[in-house]
Scaffold this motif. Sequence first.
Motif, PDB file in Angstrom:
ATOM      1  N   UNK A 226     -44.336-165.448 -29.558  1.00  0.00           N
ATOM      2  CA  UNK A 226     -44.772-164.569 -28.696  1.00  0.00           C
ATOM      3  C   UNK A 226     -44.847-165.121 -27.313  1.00  0.00           C
ATOM      4  N   UNK A 227     -43.645-164.888 -26.271  1.00  0.00           N
ATOM      5  CA  UNK A 227     -43.804-165.554 -25.032  1.00  0.00           C
ATOM      6  C   UNK A 227     -45.233-164.964 -24.251  1.00  0.00           C
ATOM      7  N   UNK A 228     -45.531-164.134 -24.676  1.00  0.00           N
ATOM      8  CA  UNK A 228     -47.013-163.156 -23.910  1.00  0.00           C
ATOM      9  C   UNK A 228     -47.835-164.334 -24.118  1.00  0.00           C
ATOM     10  N   UNK A 229     -48.144-164.897 -25.284  1.00  0.00           N
ATOM     11  CA  UNK A 229     -49.102-165.697 -25.886  1.00  0.00           C
ATOM     12  C   UNK A 229     -49.205-166.866 -25.060  1.00  0.00           C
ATOM     13  N   UNK A 230     -47.865-167.439 -24.789  1.00  0.00           N
ATOM     14  CA  UNK A 230     -47.747-168.849 -23.991  1.00  0.00           C
ATOM     15  C   UNK A 230     -48.270-168.585 -22.581  1.00  0.00           C
ATOM     16  N   UNK A 231     -48.207-167.473 -21.812  1.00  0.00           N
ATOM     17  CA  UNK A 231     -48.424-166.829 -20.597  1.00  0.00           C
ATOM     18  C   UNK A 231     -49.837-166.861 -20.450  1.00  0.00           C
ATOM     19  N   UNK A 232     -50.311-166.058 -21.514  1.00  0.00           N
ATOM     20  CA  UNK A 232     -51.910-165.667 -21.044  1.00  0.00           C
ATOM     21  C   UNK A 232     -52.623-166.491 -22.170  1.00  0.00           C
ATOM     22  N   UNK A 233     -52.536-167.534 -22.805  1.00  0.00           N
ATOM     23  CA  UNK A 233     -53.150-168.372 -23.629  1.00  0.00           C
ATOM     24  C   UNK A 233     -53.584-167.584 -24.988  1.00  0.00           C
ATOM     25  N   UNK A 234     -54.220-168.361 -25.923  1.00  0.00           N
ATOM     26  CA  UNK A 234     -54.425-167.709 -27.279  1.00  0.00           C
ATOM     27  C   UNK A 234     -55.300-166.440 -27.133  1.00  0.00           C
ATOM     28  N   UNK A 235     -54.974-165.435 -27.842  1.00  0.00           N
ATOM     29  CA  UNK A 235     -55.802-164.252 -27.984  1.00  0.00           C
ATOM     30  C   UNK A 235     -56.295-163.808 -29.498  1.00  0.00           C
ATOM     31  N   UNK A 236     -57.500-164.186 -29.647  1.00  0.00           N
ATOM     32  CA  UNK A 236     -58.222-163.731 -31.061  1.00  0.00           C
ATOM     33  C   UNK A 236     -57.691-162.613 -31.494  1.00  0.00           C
ATOM     34  N   UNK A 237     -56.922-162.234 -32.465  1.00  0.00           N
ATOM     35  CA  UNK A 237     -56.863-160.924 -33.137  1.00  0.00           C
ATOM     36  C   UNK A 237     -58.233-160.382 -33.451  1.00  0.00           C
ATOM     37  N   UNK A 238     -57.947-159.184 -33.905  1.00  0.00           N
ATOM     38  CA  UNK A 238     -58.933-158.214 -34.582  1.00  0.00           C
ATOM     39  C   UNK A 238     -59.019-158.652 -35.973  1.00  0.00           C
TER      40      UNK A 238
END
Length: 281
Positions: free
Chosen positions: A242-254
């Motif tokens: 997921x390129x978005x995850x690279x730009x924003x950093x890791x996001x903890x899913x629900x």
Amino acid sequence: MDVTFLGGPRPQRGVGVVAPFDFALDRELWRWVPDEVSLHLTRTPYVPVEVSLDLARLVSEHETLHDAVRTLTAIAPEVVAYACTSGSFVGGIAGERAMCGAMTHAGALPSVTTSGALLEALAELDVRRVALVTPYTVSVTRALEEYVAEAGVAVTGCAYMGLTRHIWKVPYRDVAEMARRAVDGGAEALFISCTNLPTYDVIPQLEAELRIPVISANQVTMWAALRRLGTRAVGPYQALIDPEARRTGPVLPDMPALPDAQALPDLPGLPDEEQQQEGWT
């Protein structure tokens, strides 16, 4: 009843997968695959050898790969992937390239291996310092460290489980615990080795906790194979995919967080006699 309105099955693109005889995670591979792609798996012949450097060599012999790929040609996959980490790093970078050449020669189609895909993923993420988690014994783990170092990537830490069989039975809690032990010394990413080690659900959790990309053997194999088709693997909250995850950093899913090992309830794991040794280097 007239069912012509259904229009027939949806067109599929094929990915051939050659796996060792003891591979048990077919379902995990499918989780990275989009709906328009089908996996077609075949396995190498059984040999009575536990997980070791000897086994890695036996399941990666060129004649074995040739025969396995030939079994897939009738269904005309567009790419073939060799899904075994140790089998594709045991001969070093030159050995991995020769394996791809042997598979391509057998089926006249693009070929990837897990260890080749690992180096491709590290380059994609611009990683020069990596931590390693393996379920292997120390000798197999050392061979992986040498393979990564040969590619010019520094190994900052490594945790291994010392297993010689039944690796697919390792629970996520053990994978997470070993990851925490391995990540130290400025690692830019974590690689979890072995296609027989479950990792799909633990990747986003560890990325959120460790704040670095986490890649695994099955993940990089499917990512690289699907890349050859010009399509993307499916893996929400995974930095490689997921390129978005690279730009924003890791996001903890629900999802429920992974607790520390000490606070975990009793879960099914490996019997004591199958747990050889653990180590950290």
